[in-house]
Every structure is written in C-alpha cells, then in structure tokens.
Design a protein around this motif. Structure first.
Motif, PDB file in Angstrom:
ATOM      1  N   GLY A  15       0.838  -1.180   0.000  1.00  0.00           N
ATOM      2  CA  GLY A  15       0.000   0.000   0.000  1.00  0.00           C
ATOM      3  C   GLY A  15       0.877   1.235   0.000  1.00  0.00           C
ATOM      4  N   LEU A  16       0.294   2.361  -0.354  1.00  0.00           N
ATOM      5  CA  LEU A  16       1.081   3.592  -0.415  1.00  0.00           C
ATOM      6  C   LEU A  16       1.491   4.070   0.976  1.00  0.00           C
ATOM      7  N   LYS A  17       0.643   3.826   1.977  1.00  0.00           N
ATOM      8  CA  LYS A  17       0.955   4.262   3.338  1.00  0.00           C
ATOM      9  C   LYS A  17       1.596   3.169   4.171  1.00  0.00           C
ATOM     10  N   ARG A  18       1.167   1.935   3.952  1.00  0.00           N
ATOM     11  CA  ARG A  18       1.668   0.812   4.756  1.00  0.00           C
ATOM     12  C   ARG A  18       1.839  -0.418   3.871  1.00  0.00           C
ATOM     13  N   ILE A  19       2.752  -1.295   4.302  1.00  0.00           N
ATOM     14  CA  ILE A  19       2.948  -2.581   3.644  1.00  0.00           C
ATOM     15  C   ILE A  19       2.749  -3.659   4.701  1.00  0.00           C
ATOM     16  N   GLY A  20       1.734  -4.477   4.513  1.00  0.00           N
ATOM     17  CA  GLY A  20       1.518  -5.604   5.409  1.00  0.00           C
ATOM     18  C   GLY A  20       2.463  -6.734   5.040  1.00  0.00           C
ATOM     19  N   VAL A  21       2.965  -7.434   6.053  1.00  0.00           N
ATOM     20  CA  VAL A  21       3.905  -8.525   5.821  1.00  0.00           C
ATOM     21  C   VAL A  21       3.400  -9.768   6.546  1.00  0.00           C
ATOM     22  N   ALA A  22       3.497 -10.909   5.862  1.00  0.00           N
ATOM     23  CA  ALA A  22       3.102 -12.186   6.449  1.00  0.00           C
ATOM     24  C   ALA A  22       4.202 -13.209   6.208  1.00  0.00           C
ATOM     25  N   LEU A  23       4.151 -14.286   6.969  1.00  0.00           N
ATOM     26  CA  LEU A  23       5.182 -15.308   6.946  1.00  0.00           C
ATOM     27  C   LEU A  23       4.534 -16.681   6.952  1.00  0.00           C
ATOM     28  N   GLY A  24       5.178 -17.612   6.278  1.00  0.00           N
ATOM     29  CA  GLY A  24       4.738 -19.004   6.306  1.00  0.00           C
ATOM     30  C   GLY A  24       5.847 -19.880   5.767  1.00  0.00           C
ATOM     31  N   ASN A  25       5.584 -21.201   5.762  1.00  0.00           N
ATOM     32  CA  ASN A  25       6.560 -22.113   5.169  1.00  0.00           C
ATOM     33  C   ASN A  25       5.837 -23.213   4.416  1.00  0.00           C
ATOM     34  N   THR A  26       6.592 -23.901   3.576  1.00  0.00           N
ATOM     35  CA  THR A  26       5.999 -24.894   2.696  1.00  0.00           C
ATOM     36  C   THR A  26       5.739 -26.234   3.388  1.00  0.00           C
ATOM     37  N   LEU A  27       6.126 -26.374   4.642  1.00  0.00           N
ATOM     38  CA  LEU A  27       5.789 -27.592   5.392  1.00  0.00           C
ATOM     39  C   LEU A  27       4.358 -27.511   5.905  1.00  0.00           C
ATOM     40  N   LEU A  28       4.049 -26.453   6.626  1.00  0.00           N
ATOM     41  CA  LEU A  28       2.716 -26.296   7.201  1.00  0.00           C
ATOM     42  C   LEU A  28       1.726 -25.656   6.236  1.00  0.00           C
ATOM     43  N   CYS A  29       2.249 -24.843   5.311  1.00  0.00           N
ATOM     44  CA  CYS A  29       1.392 -24.112   4.358  1.00  0.00           C
ATOM     45  C   CYS A  29       0.322 -23.310   5.078  1.00  0.00           C
ATOM     46  N   GLN A  30       0.736 -22.663   6.160  1.00  0.00           N
ATOM     47  CA  GLN A  30      -0.154 -21.796   6.912  1.00  0.00           C
ATOM     48  C   GLN A  30       0.511 -20.433   7.058  1.00  0.00           C
ATOM     49  N   ALA A  31      -0.233 -19.406   6.689  1.00  0.00           N
ATOM     50  CA  ALA A  31       0.279 -18.047   6.758  1.00  0.00           C
ATOM     51  C   ALA A  31      -0.089 -17.413   8.091  1.00  0.00           C
ATOM     52  N   ARG A  32       0.784 -16.507   8.536  1.00  0.00           N
ATOM     53  CA  ARG A  32       0.475 -15.734   9.747  1.00  0.00           C
ATOM     54  C   ARG A  32       0.945 -14.303   9.548  1.00  0.00           C
ATOM     55  N   ALA A  39       6.784   3.030   7.111  1.00  0.00           N
ATOM     56  CA  ALA A  39       7.704   4.111   6.752  1.00  0.00           C
ATOM     57  C   ALA A  39       7.204   4.834   5.509  1.00  0.00           C
ATOM     58  N   SER A  40       7.444   6.133   5.438  1.00  0.00           N
ATOM     59  CA  SER A  40       6.983   6.889   4.277  1.00  0.00           C
ATOM     60  C   SER A  40       8.034   6.949   3.170  1.00  0.00           C
ATOM     61  N   ALA A  41       9.301   6.977   3.524  1.00  0.00           N
ATOM     62  CA  ALA A  41      10.362   7.068   2.516  1.00  0.00           C
ATOM     63  C   ALA A  41      10.678   5.686   1.943  1.00  0.00           C
ATOM     64  N   ASN A  42      10.863   5.631   0.631  1.00  0.00           N
ATOM     65  CA  ASN A  42      11.124   4.372  -0.056  1.00  0.00           C
ATOM     66  C   ASN A  42      12.362   3.659   0.488  1.00  0.00           C
ATOM     67  N   ASP A  43      13.442   4.412   0.733  1.00  0.00           N
ATOM     68  CA  ASP A  43      14.666   3.769   1.209  1.00  0.00           C
ATOM     69  C   ASP A  43      14.477   3.159   2.593  1.00  0.00           C
ATOM     70  N   VAL A  44      13.647   3.779   3.427  1.00  0.00           N
ATOM     71  CA  VAL A  44      13.371   3.239   4.756  1.00  0.00           C
ATOM     72  C   VAL A  44      12.518   1.983   4.634  1.00  0.00           C
ATOM     73  N   LYS A  45      11.515   2.012   3.732  1.00  0.00           N
ATOM     74  CA  LYS A  45      10.683   0.822   3.503  1.00  0.00           C
ATOM     75  C   LYS A  45      11.549  -0.361   3.098  1.00  0.00           C
ATOM     76  N   PHE A  46      12.440  -0.137   2.125  1.00  0.00           N
ATOM     77  CA  PHE A  46      13.259  -1.242   1.650  1.00  0.00           C
ATOM     78  C   PHE A  46      14.310  -1.672   2.664  1.00  0.00           C
ATOM     79  N   ALA A  47      14.743  -0.772   3.525  1.00  0.00           N
ATOM     80  CA  ALA A  47      15.652  -1.157   4.613  1.00  0.00           C
ATOM     81  C   ALA A  47      14.927  -2.088   5.584  1.00  0.00           C
ATOM     82  N   GLU A  48      13.658  -1.792   5.864  1.00  0.00           N
ATOM     83  CA  GLU A  48      12.878  -2.671   6.744  1.00  0.00           C
ATOM     84  C   GLU A  48      12.621  -4.019   6.084  1.00  0.00           C
TER      85      GLU A  48
END
Length: 135
Positions: A15-32, A39-48
């Motif tokens: 999203g322009l204001k926020r980026i949601g992040v989720a994690l999972g693995n191919t063993l359980l195939c369950q996302a969380r 962050a508003s600045a692109n370089d800060v977003k990509f650093a995170e």
C-alpha cells in the motif's frame, strides 16, 4: 520442489501508506501476519524489508496483485507490479504475484495497520492453497 525441502515464504500487501507482511513455510502451508511497515520514505521501507529478509531468509516472496472485480487492472495494480519488480531486483529472490481481489473482501469491514498484516497473511494463504491444489 522436493518434498523434504522446507522453504520460508514472505508475503506483502503493498500500500502507499503501509505494507503488510506475512510469513509461512511450505511444510505447514499456513500463513500468519508478521508486521506492518509504515515508513513513508522508499529507502526506509526497503531497509525494513531487507531486515526482515535477512532475519527470515525466505526462498521466495509473494506480492498481492489488486484488480477491479471484473479483472481489469488499475493504478495500484501497476504499483504492486513495480514493487514486486523492485523486490526481485534488490534481493534476487523469486517473486510470485497473487490475485488479491477477493482476499480484501474478507477484511473489508476492518481498518487500521494491523489489518495490513492480516491482508498479507490472506494473500500468502491464497498462494499456499493454490500451490497445494497444483501438486
């Protein structure tokens, strides 16, 4: 992919204001839900993003790709494709785009930053479900 290899997968709901992040693995195939990058600045977003990728060492990334209900692309579709291309270019990981047009309906009644991470987990779960059916 061999059955005995377990891969970590990180997904993004861009999203322009926020980026949601989720994690999972191919063993359980369950996302969380994992976190929200606000962050508003692109370089800060990509650093995170880099810090998350360094921590979790995923084998691939998933990015939600929004469409209009009829399947037509819009401005955010292009922005999400650009974000996916930047992820691939910066981190040299495969990036899979997942149609997110129906996932947002699941959480449409809610708002706020936490919801962005939940949206990312829905996108990732869609990825796992689609790939489980194709195996």
């Amino acid at each position: 992919m061999a059955a005995d290899i377990i891969d970590t997968v990180v997904a993004f709901d861009f999203g322009l204001k926020r980026i949601g992040v989720a994690l999972g693995n191919t063993l359980l195939c369950q996302a969380r839900p994992l976190k929200v990058i606000a962050a508003s600045a692109n370089d800060v977003k990509f650093a995170e993003v880099k810090a998350l990728l360094d921590e979790w060492r995923p084998a691939r990334l998933v990015v939600g790709l929004p469409f209009h209900p009829d399947g037509a692309e819009h401005d955010m579709t292009l922005r999400c494709r650009r974000f996916a291309n930047q992820l691939h270019g910066r981190f040299n990981l495969p990036v899979v785009l997942v149609d997110e047009r129906y996932s947002s309906a699941v959480i449409a009644s809610k708002r706020g930053a936490v919801i962005d991470a939940v949206a990312a987990s829905i996108i990732l779960q869609q990825y796992f479900d689609d790939h489980a059916q194709s195996n």
